[in-house]
Design a protein around this motif. Sequence first.
Motif, mmCIF file in Angstrom:
data_model
loop_
_atom_site.group_PDB
_atom_site.id
_atom_site.type_symbol
_atom_site.label_atom_id
_atom_site.label_comp_id
_atom_site.label_asym_id
_atom_site.label_seq_id
_atom_site.Cartn_x
_atom_site.Cartn_y
_atom_site.Cartn_z
ATOM 1 N N CYS A 12 0.833 -1.213 0.000
ATOM 2 C CA CYS A 12 0.000 0.000 0.000
ATOM 3 C C CYS A 12 0.862 1.257 0.000
ATOM 4 O O CYS A 12 1.775 1.398 0.794
ATOM 5 N N GLN A 13 0.542 2.142 -0.940
ATOM 6 C CA GLN A 13 1.295 3.393 -1.077
ATOM 7 C C GLN A 13 0.474 4.602 -0.641
ATOM 8 O O GLN A 13 0.871 5.744 -0.849
ATOM 9 N N GLY A 14 -0.713 4.354 -0.102
ATOM 10 C CA GLY A 14 -1.516 5.440 0.426
ATOM 11 C C GLY A 14 -2.206 6.310 -0.598
ATOM 12 O O GLY A 14 -2.507 7.469 -0.343
ATOM 13 N N TYR A 15 -2.520 5.739 -1.753
ATOM 14 C CA TYR A 15 -3.208 6.531 -2.778
ATOM 15 C C TYR A 15 -4.658 6.832 -2.408
ATOM 16 O O TYR A 15 -5.249 7.766 -2.927
ATOM 17 N N ASN A 17 -7.347 5.464 -3.267
ATOM 18 C CA ASN A 17 -8.387 5.164 -4.264
ATOM 19 C C ASN A 17 -9.406 4.173 -3.699
ATOM 20 O O ASN A 17 -10.579 4.217 -4.052
ATOM 21 N N CYS A 18 -8.933 3.283 -2.840
ATOM 22 C CA CYS A 18 -9.807 2.223 -2.343
ATOM 23 C C CYS A 18 -10.972 2.778 -1.527
ATOM 24 O O CYS A 18 -12.033 2.174 -1.480
ATOM 25 N N ALA A 35 -3.923 2.406 3.975
ATOM 26 C CA ALA A 35 -5.335 2.043 4.100
ATOM 27 C C ALA A 35 -5.544 1.103 5.281
ATOM 28 O O ALA A 35 -4.617 0.438 5.752
ATOM 29 N N CYS A 57 -6.672 0.083 -7.215
ATOM 30 C CA CYS A 57 -5.458 0.278 -6.415
ATOM 31 C C CYS A 57 -4.225 0.252 -7.326
ATOM 32 O O CYS A 57 -3.876 -0.800 -7.862
ATOM 33 N N PRO A 58 -3.556 1.402 -7.472
ATOM 34 C CA PRO A 58 -2.395 1.453 -8.368
ATOM 35 C C PRO A 58 -1.237 0.590 -7.867
ATOM 36 O O PRO A 58 -0.380 0.188 -8.645
ATOM 37 N N ALA A 61 -2.276 -3.549 -4.067
ATOM 38 C CA ALA A 61 -2.190 -3.985 -2.670
ATOM 39 C C ALA A 61 -3.442 -4.721 -2.206
ATOM 40 O O ALA A 61 -3.473 -5.262 -1.106
ATOM 41 N N ILE A 62 -4.482 -4.711 -3.059
ATOM 42 C CA ILE A 62 -5.750 -5.319 -2.668
ATOM 43 C C ILE A 62 -6.004 -6.551 -3.521
ATOM 44 O O ILE A 62 -5.815 -6.528 -4.731
HETATM 45 S S1 SF4 Z 1 -5.728 2.293 -3.221
HETATM 46 FE FE1 SF4 Z 1 -4.166 0.760 -2.739
HETATM 47 S S2 SF4 Z 1 -2.333 1.901 -2.350
HETATM 48 FE FE2 SF4 Z 1 -4.044 3.296 -2.193
HETATM 49 S S3 SF4 Z 1 -4.562 3.353 -0.021
HETATM 50 FE FE3 SF4 Z 1 -5.850 1.848 -1.025
HETATM 51 S S4 SF4 Z 1 -4.728 -0.070 -0.755
HETATM 52 FE FE4 SF4 Z 1 -3.304 1.557 -0.391
#
Ligand code: SF4
Length: 67
Positions: A12-15, A17-18, A35, A57-58, A61-62
Amino acid sequence: MALKLRLDLDLCQGYANCLIEGPGYFDFDDETEKAVLLQADVPEDQRAIAENAVRGCPARAIALEDE
Ligand code: SF4
């Protein structure tokens, strides 16, 4: 069979999007900037929402697993 969401915090890079693509299933931790998986169990009628979260998720991570 049960659908389960998995979140790999190492990826997870903290984007965040999820949070948008998978409403109700994810939250965001401002301290770790990652996330948080709120609910892993996905009812069959919400499969599309979970699949959107996976696709959105770019960082890939999901994952959605059929158990
Ligand atoms: S979209 Fe993917 S990378 Fe971004 S917060 Fe959610 S799990 Fe993390």
